[in-house]
Every structure is written in structure tokens, then in C-alpha cells.
Enzyme design. Structure first.
Site, PDB file in Angstrom:
ATOM      1  N   GLU A 263       0.874  -1.169   0.000  1.00  0.00           N
ATOM      2  CA  GLU A 263       0.000   0.000   0.000  1.00  0.00           C
ATOM      3  C   GLU A 263       0.910   1.218   0.000  1.00  0.00           C
ATOM      4  OE1 GLU A 263      -2.201   2.750   3.018  1.00  0.00           O
ATOM      5  OE2 GLU A 263      -2.701   0.645   3.389  1.00  0.00           O
ATOM      6  N   CYS A 302      -3.197   7.829   4.573  1.00  0.00           N
ATOM      7  CA  CYS A 302      -3.035   7.351   3.199  1.00  0.00           C
ATOM      8  C   CYS A 302      -4.318   7.534   2.398  1.00  0.00           C
ATOM      9  CB  CYS A 302      -2.603   5.896   3.196  1.00  0.00           C
ATOM     10  SG  CYS A 302      -3.676   4.804   4.158  1.00  0.00           S
TER      11      CYS A 302
END
Length: 691
Positions: A263, A302
Site C-alpha cells: 500500500e 493514506c
């Protein structure tokens, strides 16, 4: 208030069943608001090869011997124990720059994810050690050869390399599906905030609820850890794309085809709909959401909104509204209850964000906030990593590159205009793959066009409007039941997603063989496998006595025209195929009046149910019901009922039993096929027959 550590606490790694301090002085870690030293970190002295071997050889076998329900119960108890201790975690969390609301996202969110997976494990997984995936694949005409896919735990160790922004949630959202799958883990938190992760792991170990070594912790560098990974291991990484690519191409990971989930950077976009003009509820919701995503965790998420895409005609009003709202954000010491936004995690991180802002200025101009002169209400402006929210505007996003390529991982967003739905989609796609996007609109047509246009480039899309405003979890909140990850720049990985996340730590295998042996391997009866018929009705058997393959073949019952008409009049289901001979014959599927499907199911129950009180406590459902052959007046029904799957419940006096129910007619053609779900007592009660 802040936890003052004097002298700074020396962090330790938890490996091969014990706490191991580093052999060097280590790197100092500081309170993000005050600059006061909190801890030192160093992993020298850790034998990483031994850590992996310990997880594989000593810990993994014990975890795999547990059933899914046993592991789910373990996660539940662990989550409850951590929740009881969360105030201690909150106290230390402020040193990371997290306000109380930021800490709630990280701490309660992480523990909540652990509990959510515990619940899903109990409700959605069987009480077995292997998962069946999909239906039986027949491989022979005579039924002697078939196949089934199964999922079994990987027999290695999951290595989780995590980011600094969520030291609790980032660990627990990965550990929950890993441990539920039956795989031990090694956690490597980012150094800046590792002191909070270490505290959580200490408390987890102290509970005694986890098998020793099920979770290992590395505080500091991973050293040569990845040199020793093997094909049964898995590696997950959350952080920068550059670091992720470097790890992904590690020789041992490539040579051994180690599962690698990444990620990475994510230039998430949020689109204001063409219908969401200033003054509409959607416009106001959009302003609140962008502001919240810029300031929560100081923009160090994020999933935060980096690109704000709005109709050109609304941009002036949007910039004004955002500027006003952001200007009221109280920036200061995260431990101060009057502070709305805390500092970044470290001075190095603040320098990094300022550098990225300078890159963005190649395409955009600052319209709110000053990145070089923080205005704070508390804390140390020099020693603390403070940065006010910064809003930029890019008037020509089609000609720009930096706004679509550069992520400032802090309270920074760029507004850019569009003129049509197609243009909005194109701008969102220029992020080259993101974790999440959102669209705020009350126009179904606009929502359809934009969402379907953006979906292939995003792991999640949120639609916001006035209807869901009070219940929406928001743009930036990953949820246990939804996938978290994204294509392209976002890393191409996937986490969470409910039980999907558990399967990432399991191997899917196609098993071929005779039906009887397939049943033995999978713990679920398959058609044409051996059965057991005896004089005792299977509904008279307790869970302890019942066996997979126990079968009842019932007597027969003839269906009459009177039955069909009575059922129609009694239930009110007078569909023409049951009542009108000529109309039924005109239907290409029938050759005259037919029995109701639910009449067939009702008659089937009447054939197989044993009426006396007994171990069967309740019927709680029917799965996969299909009607395969029409039943006409004069046809005769018979039922074959077979015990298909047995799931004892932990901590209860009953379990669930799945029965394969096959209804046939006088020609042995299958009329209906479905699964009957019952709750069955584990033992017989007095008066229900011999124990």
C-alpha cells in the site's frame, strides 16, 4: 497530557518468545509537539533468521491446530483486553502528534477492527481448520471422480512492515486477518512512532491470550530479515512507493515467489458534483469533508483527500469556504484538549511536506495557509513539527503534472476545476491509481457516470449526499468489511475486505478424488460420497452422535390438484401457472398447471421432519434453493436428506448443522435442491433417548 519519559524509554524487540534490547545506544525518538525525547530505538542483536524459524517451527503448528472459531474467540478476548487498557495508549499516543480524536481513529479503530474480525470469524467461517472454496466440480459422468477447492493456512510467517501514521490501527488491521487465518506474524513498525506500537504489543503479550510468539515485534531496522524469507511466508508493506518497490524486488522475495502486498502513495481525489452548487447541502458537506480529511491526523492519512476536483463555476466559492474553515483550525500540542490539529509526526516529516509543497508550486498557487510560519495555540513552534493546513489552487490541471504526481503527506490539498463529468473522471484518473475517491452529488445520473468511470482506478469509492450525511463513515475511513488498497500508484495491494483479507494468508488448492475421500478431506459431504443410513432418524441424534454423511430417505407423497388449489387459496399465491390450465400450457416451461415451489418445500419438510422434541432445536434457514423440474398434479415427491456439515459452537450447548436436501419425483428427477440449516444440541436431554 503527554507521557514524560525521563530518561527516554529504551524500546525492545519481542522475538523468539522474549524481549530483546538493542546492543547500541539507538536513535532518539521525540514528542512531536514539544521535542522532548520519548524513547530510543535499535534492533541490533536480533537474530532475524532465528525469529522467522521460531515463527514457522514453534508457533505456526499450534495456531494451525486451532479452528477458525477458536482463533476468533482468541481475537475477541484480546480485543476486549486491549479496550480495557486503552486510556494508557491514549496517554502515549499524544506524543505521536495525535489529538484525542486522532487517537480514537487509531486506537479504537484498530481494536474495533480486531473485534470485527473476531465476529466475522464466528459468524462467517466454519468451526474447522480448512475452508471450502466454491462448489463441487464433477469430473466424471458416473460420479466417481470430482474436485473441490480448499483454502489452508500458509505455513510460514507474515511480515508486516508498517507506516508511522497509524501505529495501532496499522498493526491490528493486518494482524486480525493474519491470526484468524492461522498464521504467525512479525510486526515492524515505522521508527518515528514505534514506542506506541511497542506498548500495545507488551500489553498483548502480558494478557497471555495469544500463543507465545504468535506476534513478534521488531523495533528498529529489519536488518537481514528479508534475506531469509521463503515461499510460505508473506510480506506486507505500507509506506512510500519508492521503498515498496525496493522491498518488492528483494532477491529472496523474487526467487521464492513470496506473497507481497503493498500500500503506497495515493493521490486520492474528491469530486464535487455539477449539481452541488454553493448553497446546496452537498456543497456544505463537501467543504466539511475536505477540511476534515486535511486536518485529521494532520493530513497524515493514506486515504486523505489530496486533489479537490470541482466545477469551475464553483471554485471561487469553494476556495473561500475552505480557506475560512481551515483558518479556524486550532493547531498546537496534541495533548491540549483545545487543539483541533496536532503536529506532524516528526521534524523530518515536516521538512518532507514542505519540500513537496514547493514541488506543487510548479503547477499551483497557495490560496490558504503559510507552510513556513506555523500559527499555534500551544506547543513549541521550533521543536514541534507544526504545519498549518495549506490549500493550493491549480487553474490548468490538464497542463499540470506535479499536482497529479506529487503527494505532500500532510495537511495539504489542491483544488482544480472541471467543466463536465467526463473531465472530472479524467482528472481523478490522472492520480494513476488511488486507495479511495469520493463524489458529492445528489444527481443519480452524475453519480453513475463518475463512479463507474473512476472505479477501475480506485480501491474504494464513496458517494456523499444529504441522505447519508448523518450515517456516512466518510471519505477517509477504511472499514473492516471493505477492501483497503488500490491499483497502480497505490501499490496494487488489497487488505481487509472482511473474510477476503483472511484468504490472503491462505493457499487455494484444487483437490481431486473420489467423493468419499473429498468429504473426508474437506469436512463437508459431497454428492455421491458414502452415506450412513440406520434405523434412527438423524434428527434424533445429538451433535456428538451425528456424522457427516448420515442420511434419511423418506417415504413418498403424491401431489394432487386439490393440494395446489388449497395452497393457493390459503397463501394467496394464485399465480396463473398454478390456477389456469390453458395459460400454464402456453408457458414454454410448463405443460399444464404446476405446484408452487414453496408447496414442494413444505411437503418436503413434512416428509423429513421428526416431530418429537429432540436434539434439533430450530430450523434457522434455507440456502441455495433451486426448483429444477416442474411438479404437476399426480406427481409423487420423495426426499433424500443428508448431513452435509457440522459446526459446533464454542461456549454454547449447540451447533449448526447443514443438511443437503434433494427432492425427487417418481422418475427420480430432481425437483428441488437446497440446504436446510438447523441448530442441534451437543448432547441429548433426558427423555430424548439414550446418551
Amino acid at each position: 497530557m503527554n507521557v514524560l519519559v525521563n530518561p527516554p524509554r529504551r524500546l525492545e524487540s519481542y522475538v523468539y518468545g522474549r524481549w530483546v534490547p538493542g546492543t547500541k545506544d539507538g536513535t532518539a525518538l521525540f514528542d512531536a509537539s514539544t521535542g522532548v525525547p520519548v524513547a530510543t530505538i535499535d534492533s541490533t542483536g536480533v537474530d532475524f533468521a532465528a525469529s522467522l524459524a521460531y515463527g514457522r517451527d514453534k508457533v505456526g503448528p499450534g495456531l494451525r491446530r486451532m479452528s477458525f472459531h477458536e482463533r476468533a474467540a482468541m481475537l475477541k478476548a484480546l480485543g476486549q483486553a486491549l479496550m480495557e487498557r486503552k486510556e494508557e495508549f491514549y496517554a502515549l499516543s499524544s506524543a505521536t502528534g495525535a489529538t484525542k480524536s486522532d487517537s480514537w481513529i487509531d486506537i479504537d479503530g484498530g481494536i474495533g477492527t480486531l473485534l470485527a474480525y473476531a465476529s466475522k470469524g464466528r459468524r462467517e467461517l466454519p468451526n474447522t481448520r480448512v475452508l471450502v472454496d466454491g462448489e463441487v466440480e464433477p469430473l466424471s459422468r458416473d460420479g466417481t471422480f470430482a474436485a473441490r477447492h480448499i483454502l489452508s493456512p500458509l505455513q510460514g510467517v507474515a511480515i508486516h512492515i508498517n507506516a508511522f501514521n497509524f501505529p495501532v490501527w496499522g498493526m491490528l488491521e493486518k494482524l486480525a486477518p493474519t491470526l484468524l487465518a492461522g498464521m504467525p506474524a512479525i510486526v515492524k513498525p515505522a521508527s518515528q512512532t514505534a514506542y506506541l506500537t511497542e506498548l500495545i504489543v507488551r500489553r498483548m503479550v502480558e494478557t497471555g491470550l495469544l500463543p507465545e510468539g504468535a506476534v513478534q515485534l521488531v523495533c528498529g531496522s529489519v536488518g537481514d530479515l528479508l534475506d531469509h524469507v521463503e515461499g510460505q511466508d508473506a510480506v506486507t508493506f505500507t509506506g512510500s512507493a519508492w521503498t515498496g518497490r525496493k522491498l518488492k524486488t528483494h532477491p529472496a522475495i523474487i526467487e521464492n515467489s513470496v506473497r507481497f502486498t503493498m500500500e503506497a502513495d495515493s493521490l486520492n481525489a474528491s469530486v464535487l458534483g455539477l449539481d452541488a452548487a454553493p448553497g446546496t447541502e452537498e456543497f456544505d458537506l463537501f467543504v466539511k469533508e475536505v477540511s476534515r480529511e486535511m486536518t485529521a491526523k494532520a493530513g497524515q492519512k493514506c486515504t486523505a483527500i489530496r486533489r479537490v476536483i470541482a466545477p469551475r463555476a464553483y471554485c471561487d466559492a469553494l476556495v473561500s469556504a475552505l480557506g475560512e474553515r481551515l483558518g479556524k483550525t486550532a493547531l498546537g500540542n496534541a495533548a491540549d484538549e483545545n487543539v483541533r490539529m496536532g503536529p506532524l509526526a516528526s521534524l523530518a516529516q515536516r521538512d518532507e511536506v514542505r519540500a513537496r509543497i514547493r514541488e506543487l508550486l510548479a503547477d499551483a498557487e497557495i490560496v490558504a495557509g503559510d507552510p513556513d510560519n506555523p500559527r499555534i495555540v500551544s506547543g513549541d513552534a521550533e521543536a514541534g513539527a507544526f504545519l498549518n493546513p495549506v490549500l493550493l489552487y491549480c487553474d490548468k490541471p490538464w497542463q499540470a503534472r506535479a499536482v497529479h504526481d506529487v503527494e505532500a503527506f500532510g495537511p495539504v490539498s489542491t483544488v482544480m476545476p472541471y467543466d463536465s463529468a467526463e473531465e472530472a473522471v479524467d482528472l481523478a484518473r490522472r492520480g494513476k491509481g488511488s486507495l479511495v475517491s469520493s463524489v458529492f452529488t445528489n444527481d443519480p445520473a452524475f453519480a453513475e457516470e463518475v463512479v463507474l468511470g473512476m472505479a477501475p482506478f480506485h480501491g474504494r469509492v464513496l458517494i456523499g449526499n444529504r441522505v447519508s450525511a448523518k450515517t456516512s463513515t466518510g471519505h477517509g475511513s477504511p472499514l473492516p468489511g471493505l477492501v483497503h488498497g488500490g491499483p497502480g500508484r497505490a501499490g496494487g495491494g488489497e487488505e481487509l475486505g472482511g473474510i477476503r483479507g483472511v484468504k490472503h494468508y491462505m493457499q487455494r488448492t484444487a483437490v481431486q478424488g473420489s467423493p468419499t475421500l473429498l468429504s473426508a478431506v474437506t469436512g463437508r459431504w459431497v454428492p455421491d460420497a458414502e452415506v450412513r443410513r440406520d434405523e434412527e432418524h438423524p434428527f434424533r441424534k445429538s451433535l456428538a452422535e451425528l456424522r457427516i454423511g448420515d442420511q434419511l430417505m423418506t417415504g413418498a407423497r403424491k401431489v394432487t390438484l386439490e393440494d395446489i388449489e388449497h395452497f393457493a387459496n390459503f397463501t394467496g399465491d394464485t399465480f396463473y401457472a398454478h390456477m389456469d390450465e390453458d395459460a400454464a400450457k402456453a408457458n414454454p416451461f410448463f405443460d399444464g398447471r404446476v405446484a408452487h415451489g414453496y408447496l414442494i418445500v413444505s411437503f418436503a419438510a413434512g416428509l423429513f421432519v421428526d416431530p418429537a422434541p429432540g436434539p434439533v432445536l430450530a430450523n434457522y434457514g434455507v440456502d441455495n434453493l433451486r426448483f429444477l423440474t416442474p411438479v404437476n398434479p399426480g406427481d409423487t415427491l420423495q426426499v433424500q436428506l443428508t448431513c452435509k456439515e457440522i459446526n459446533p459452537r464454542i461456549g454454547a450447548e449447540h451447533g449448526e448443522v447443514r443438511w443437503d436436501c434433494r427432492v425427487t419425483n417418481q422418475d427420480a428427477a430432481t425437483v428441488a435442491q437446497y440446504d436446510v440449516l438447523t441448530m442441534v444440541a451437543k448432547t441429548r436431554s433426558p427423555g430424548q433417548g439414550a446418551d
